[in-house]
Design a protein around this motif. Structure first.
Motif, PDB file in Angstrom:
ATOM      1  N   LEU A 121       0.908  -1.432  -0.090  1.00 10.85           N
ATOM      2  CA  LEU A 121      -0.155   0.058  -0.007  1.00 10.85           C
ATOM      3  C   LEU A 121       0.977   1.298   0.015  1.00 10.85           C
ATOM      4  CD1 LEU A 121      -2.944  -0.459   2.491  1.00 10.85           C
ATOM      5  CD2 LEU A 121      -3.187  -0.314  -0.159  1.00 10.85           C
ATOM      6  N   PRO A 122       1.522   1.630  -1.164  1.00 17.67           N
ATOM      7  CA  PRO A 122       2.727   2.673  -1.041  1.00 17.67           C
ATOM      8  C   PRO A 122       1.891   4.153  -0.952  1.00 17.67           C
ATOM      9  CG  PRO A 122       2.203   1.825  -3.329  1.00 17.67           C
ATOM     10  CD  PRO A 122       1.690   0.745  -2.306  1.00 17.67           C
ATOM     11  N   GLU A 123       0.571   4.070  -1.331  1.00 16.20           N
ATOM     12  CA  GLU A 123       0.034   5.304  -0.962  1.00 16.20           C
ATOM     13  C   GLU A 123      -0.394   5.821   0.350  1.00 16.20           C
ATOM     14  OE1 GLU A 123      -3.272   2.169  -1.608  1.00 16.20           O
ATOM     15  OE2 GLU A 123      -1.362   2.650  -2.305  1.00 16.20           O
ATOM     16  N   VAL A 124      -0.308   4.679   1.358  1.00 19.45           N
ATOM     17  CA  VAL A 124      -0.718   4.910   2.731  1.00 19.45           C
ATOM     18  C   VAL A 124       0.766   5.032   3.570  1.00 19.45           C
ATOM     19  CG1 VAL A 124      -1.655   3.976   4.615  1.00 19.45           C
ATOM     20  CG2 VAL A 124      -2.761   3.800   2.632  1.00 19.45           C
ATOM     21  N   LYS A 125       0.702   5.901   4.491  1.00 18.14           N
ATOM     22  CA  LYS A 125       2.006   6.267   5.370  1.00 18.14           C
ATOM     23  C   LYS A 125       1.629   5.175   6.658  1.00 18.14           C
ATOM     24  CE  LYS A 125       5.058   9.471   7.229  1.00 18.14           C
ATOM     25  NZ  LYS A 125       6.144   9.208   6.432  1.00 18.14           N
ATOM     26  N   HIS A 126       1.660   3.940   6.637  1.00 16.50           N
ATOM     27  CA  HIS A 126       1.291   3.107   7.523  1.00 16.50           C
ATOM     28  C   HIS A 126       2.582   2.590   8.261  1.00 16.50           C
ATOM     29  CE1 HIS A 126       2.999  -0.177   4.995  1.00 16.50           C
ATOM     30  NE2 HIS A 126       2.347   0.326   4.089  1.00 16.50           N
ATOM     31  N   VAL A 127       2.297   1.989   9.497  1.00 15.91           N
ATOM     32  CA  VAL A 127       3.462   1.557  10.420  1.00 15.91           C
ATOM     33  C   VAL A 127       4.117   0.181  10.093  1.00 15.91           C
ATOM     34  CG1 VAL A 127       2.307   2.776  12.383  1.00 15.91           C
ATOM     35  CG2 VAL A 127       1.716   0.293  11.856  1.00 15.91           C
ATOM     36  N   GLY A 128       4.081  -0.366   8.903  1.00 16.59           N
ATOM     37  CA  GLY A 128       4.470  -1.613   8.721  1.00 16.59           C
ATOM     38  C   GLY A 128       5.845  -1.364   7.840  1.00 16.59           C
ATOM     39  N   THR A 129       7.023  -1.210   8.708  1.00 14.07           N
ATOM     40  CA  THR A 129       8.491  -0.489   8.299  1.00 14.07           C
ATOM     41  C   THR A 129       9.320  -1.525   8.388  1.00 14.07           C
ATOM     42  OG1 THR A 129       8.488   0.462  10.570  1.00 14.07           O
ATOM     43  CG2 THR A 129       7.748   1.880   8.971  1.00 14.07           C
ATOM     44  N   PHE A 130       9.241  -2.948   8.927  1.00 16.70           N
ATOM     45  CA  PHE A 130      10.240  -3.604   9.122  1.00 16.70           C
ATOM     46  C   PHE A 130      11.021  -3.925   7.706  1.00 16.70           C
ATOM     47  CE2 PHE A 130      11.878  -7.924   8.400  1.00 16.70           C
ATOM     48  CZ  PHE A 130      12.943  -7.926   9.474  1.00 16.70           C
ATOM     49  N   SER A 131      10.348  -4.296   6.806  1.00 21.25           N
ATOM     50  CA  SER A 131      11.060  -4.463   5.444  1.00 21.25           C
ATOM     51  C   SER A 131      12.018  -3.248   4.937  1.00 21.25           C
ATOM     52  CB  SER A 131       9.968  -5.134   4.626  1.00 21.25           C
ATOM     53  OG  SER A 131       9.144  -4.345   4.272  1.00 21.25           O
ATOM     54  N   LEU A 132      11.329  -2.197   5.303  1.00 18.81           N
ATOM     55  CA  LEU A 132      11.768  -0.879   4.739  1.00 18.81           C
ATOM     56  C   LEU A 132      13.078  -0.510   5.380  1.00 18.81           C
ATOM     57  CD1 LEU A 132       9.804   2.304   4.218  1.00 18.81           C
ATOM     58  CD2 LEU A 132      12.048   2.483   5.515  1.00 18.81           C
ATOM     59  N   TYR A 133      12.995  -0.636   6.852  1.00 23.10           N
ATOM     60  CA  TYR A 133      14.413  -0.375   7.924  1.00 23.10           C
ATOM     61  C   TYR A 133      15.287  -1.362   7.236  1.00 23.10           C
ATOM     62  CZ  TYR A 133      12.271   3.163  10.691  1.00 23.10           C
ATOM     63  OH  TYR A 133      11.848   4.345  11.186  1.00 23.10           O
ATOM     64  N   HIS A 134      14.722  -2.709   6.850  1.00 19.56           N
ATOM     65  CA  HIS A 134      15.937  -3.624   6.672  1.00 19.56           C
ATOM     66  C   HIS A 134      16.627  -3.356   5.272  1.00 19.56           C
ATOM     67  CE1 HIS A 134      18.126  -7.290   6.883  1.00 19.56           C
ATOM     68  NE2 HIS A 134      17.549  -7.745   5.882  1.00 19.56           N
ATOM     69  N   VAL A 173      11.786  16.952 -12.234  1.00 15.57           N
ATOM     70  CA  VAL A 173      10.873  15.784 -12.714  1.00 15.57           C
ATOM     71  C   VAL A 173      10.840  14.905 -11.406  1.00 15.57           C
ATOM     72  CG1 VAL A 173      10.935  13.795 -13.966  1.00 15.57           C
ATOM     73  CG2 VAL A 173      11.970  15.915 -14.901  1.00 15.57           C
ATOM     74  N   TRP A 174       9.615  14.438 -11.055  1.00 19.50           N
ATOM     75  CA  TRP A 174       9.069  13.397 -10.141  1.00 19.50           C
ATOM     76  C   TRP A 174       8.923  12.097 -10.673  1.00 19.50           C
ATOM     77  CZ3 TRP A 174       9.717  15.777  -5.251  1.00 19.50           C
ATOM     78  CH2 TRP A 174       9.668  17.376  -5.288  1.00 19.50           C
ATOM     79  N   PRO A 175       9.299  11.170 -10.115  1.00 20.01           N
ATOM     80  CA  PRO A 175       8.887   9.639 -10.753  1.00 20.01           C
ATOM     81  C   PRO A 175       7.620   9.468 -10.470  1.00 20.01           C
ATOM     82  CG  PRO A 175      11.050   9.718  -9.602  1.00 20.01           C
ATOM     83  CD  PRO A 175      10.407  11.010  -9.180  1.00 20.01           C
ATOM     84  N   ASP A 176       6.837   8.810 -11.370  1.00 19.59           N
ATOM     85  CA  ASP A 176       5.559   8.618 -11.386  1.00 19.59           C
ATOM     86  C   ASP A 176       4.860   7.181 -10.997  1.00 19.59           C
ATOM     87  OD1 ASP A 176       5.856   7.352 -13.653  1.00 19.59           O
ATOM     88  OD2 ASP A 176       4.333   8.298 -14.864  1.00 19.59           O
ATOM     89  N   ALA A 177       5.955   6.492 -10.731  1.00 21.17           N
ATOM     90  CA  ALA A 177       5.614   5.069 -10.217  1.00 21.17           C
ATOM     91  C   ALA A 177       4.834   5.310  -8.748  1.00 21.17           C
ATOM     92  CB  ALA A 177       6.803   4.319 -10.248  1.00 21.17           C
ATOM     93  N   PRO A 178       4.086   4.164  -8.444  1.00 25.47           N
ATOM     94  CA  PRO A 178       3.337   4.198  -6.879  1.00 25.47           C
ATOM     95  C   PRO A 178       4.411   4.402  -6.080  1.00 25.47           C
ATOM     96  CG  PRO A 178       2.740   2.298  -8.553  1.00 25.47           C
ATOM     97  CD  PRO A 178       3.828   2.822  -9.200  1.00 25.47           C
ATOM     98  N   ALA A 179       4.098   5.472  -5.100  1.00 22.84           N
ATOM     99  CA  ALA A 179       4.978   5.919  -4.097  1.00 22.84           C
ATOM    100  C   ALA A 179       3.788   6.780  -3.124  1.00 22.84           C
ATOM    101  CB  ALA A 179       5.877   6.823  -4.583  1.00 22.84           C
ATOM    102  N   LEU A 180       4.455   6.858  -1.991  1.00 21.62           N
ATOM    103  CA  LEU A 180       3.814   7.838  -1.068  1.00 21.62           C
ATOM    104  C   LEU A 180       3.544   9.126  -1.576  1.00 21.62           C
ATOM    105  CD1 LEU A 180       2.458   8.033   1.955  1.00 21.62           C
ATOM    106  CD2 LEU A 180       4.543   8.834   2.872  1.00 21.62           C
ATOM    107  N   PRO A 181       2.375   9.868  -1.530  1.00 20.33           N
ATOM    108  CA  PRO A 181       2.413  11.300  -1.868  1.00 20.33           C
ATOM    109  C   PRO A 181       2.931  12.246  -0.696  1.00 20.33           C
ATOM    110  CG  PRO A 181       0.157  10.292  -1.493  1.00 20.33           C
ATOM    111  CD  PRO A 181       1.084   9.410  -1.397  1.00 20.33           C
ATOM    112  N   GLY A 182       4.210  12.549  -0.779  1.00 18.07           N
ATOM    113  CA  GLY A 182       4.740  13.078   0.285  1.00 18.07           C
ATOM    114  C   GLY A 182       4.150  14.520   0.626  1.00 18.07           C
ATOM    115  N   VAL A 183       3.970  15.120   1.997  1.00 20.44           N
ATOM    116  CA  VAL A 183       3.686  16.308   2.050  1.00 20.44           C
ATOM    117  C   VAL A 183       4.719  17.362   1.692  1.00 20.44           C
ATOM    118  CG1 VAL A 183       3.005  18.073   3.963  1.00 20.44           C
ATOM    119  CG2 VAL A 183       2.076  15.684   3.945  1.00 20.44           C
ATOM    120  N   GLU A 184       5.798  17.047   1.769  1.00 21.77           N
ATOM    121  CA  GLU A 184       6.757  18.163   1.365  1.00 21.77           C
ATOM    122  C   GLU A 184       6.779  18.066  -0.047  1.00 21.77           C
ATOM    123  OE1 GLU A 184       9.888  20.684   1.980  1.00 21.77           O
ATOM    124  OE2 GLU A 184       8.493  20.121   3.238  1.00 21.77           O
ATOM    125  N   MET A 185       6.740  16.891  -0.698  1.00 19.24           N
ATOM    126  CA  MET A 185       6.766  17.061  -2.312  1.00 19.24           C
ATOM    127  C   MET A 185       5.579  18.000  -2.763  1.00 19.24           C
ATOM    128  SD  MET A 185       6.440  13.871  -5.072  1.00 19.24           S
ATOM    129  CE  MET A 185       4.652  13.639  -4.832  1.00 19.24           C
TER     130      MET A 185
END
Length: 259
Positions: A121-134, A173-185
């Motif tokens: 669910l890349p569009e959601v800023k969720h708490v499932g971060t284990f794989s990301l941190y790894h 240029v911002w990549p358009d692949a599925p990603a979190l829509p960041g507030v700062e962006m």
């Protein structure tokens, strides 16, 4: 920390929720409306219930009392009745708030390594971060500072906890692949438009990165940060881009925490 001991135990043991990280200054928050909209939008996906923005404003205001500002404030949404046996009919979410010192921009532009990876669910800023941190850990073990994600075709999506932008000397240029829509962006895009600098979203592949003059990370806590290298492609220091991004950032005023 704003939250009871039982609530903290729930957040720690039931890894199910969403959050946002807010840079709170004495005179308010840049992009506060977007942070509150994100919390509400993501909570509807995660829990089936939204989150009242006025409640979040008040709870953050309470949590920062006695802390030095600016501060890095993480607002995590959770529900007390979530369990593997019960993920339907969830209670409306509450929030736990953690106030931390602000992270500073790195002294030298970070070097990042690409990795084939996609957040669930890349569009959601969720708490499932284990794989990301790894993935960050693996990049650091390989001698890099951070990680940049791509799909199996080499299409770039996002960084570990940041969006990425590229600069060709005239437009961003911002990549358009599925990603979190960041507030700062979103804030930078608005600022660039105010300054009359064109930007666009389109497909960007690993094979394209050497064609850009510069690249940068976009994160709501530390702001835009120039990238020193992606894999073996190095970027020269770009004072013009750094100044442009800072001016774009400053075009967006802070919003008061309480109305």
């Amino acid at each position: 920390m704003d939250g009871s001991r039982d609530d903290l135990e729930t957040v720690a043991s039931v890894n199910y929720g969403n959050f946002t990280a807010i840079a709170v200054h004495a005179d308010g928050v840049r992009g506060l409306k977007l942070h509150l909209e994100r919390l509400d939008r993501d909570a509807k996906i995660v829990f089936g219930h939204g989150i009242d923005g006025d409640m979040v404003r008040e709870r953050v205001h309470q949590a920062i009392q006695g802390h030095e500002l600016p501060a890095n404030v993480r607002v995590t949404a959770f529900t007390r009745n979530a369990s593997p046996q019960n993920l339907l009919g969830l209670e409306p979410p509450d929030v736990v708030i953690k106030v931390r010192p602000m992270r500073q921009r790195p002294a030298t532009p970070p070097r990042v390594r690409t990795s084939v990876f996609s957040r669930y669910l890349p569009e959601v800023k969720h708490v499932g971060t284990f794989s990301l941190y790894h993935e960050i850990r693996l990049a650091q073990q390989a001698g890099f500072d951070d990680v940049l994600f791509t799909d199996t075709d080499g299409r770039i999506s996002e960084g570990s906890v940041w969006n990425i932008g590229f600069y060709d000397g005239s437009k961003v240029v911002w990549p358009d692949a599925p990603a979190l829509p960041g507030v700062e962006m979103a804030l930078l895009r608005a600022g660039l438009r105010t300054l009359g600098v064109p930007d666009e979203r389109r497909g960007v592949f690993i094979s394209d990165i050497g064609n850009f003059r510069s690249a940068f990370r976009s994160n709501a806590i530390v702001g835009p940060t120039l990238i020193g290298a992606i894999d073996d492609v190095a970027y020269a220091p770009d004072a013009e881009l750094a100044d442009l991004l800072e001016r774009a950032r400053q075009t967006v005023p802070r919003e008061p925490l309480l109305p």
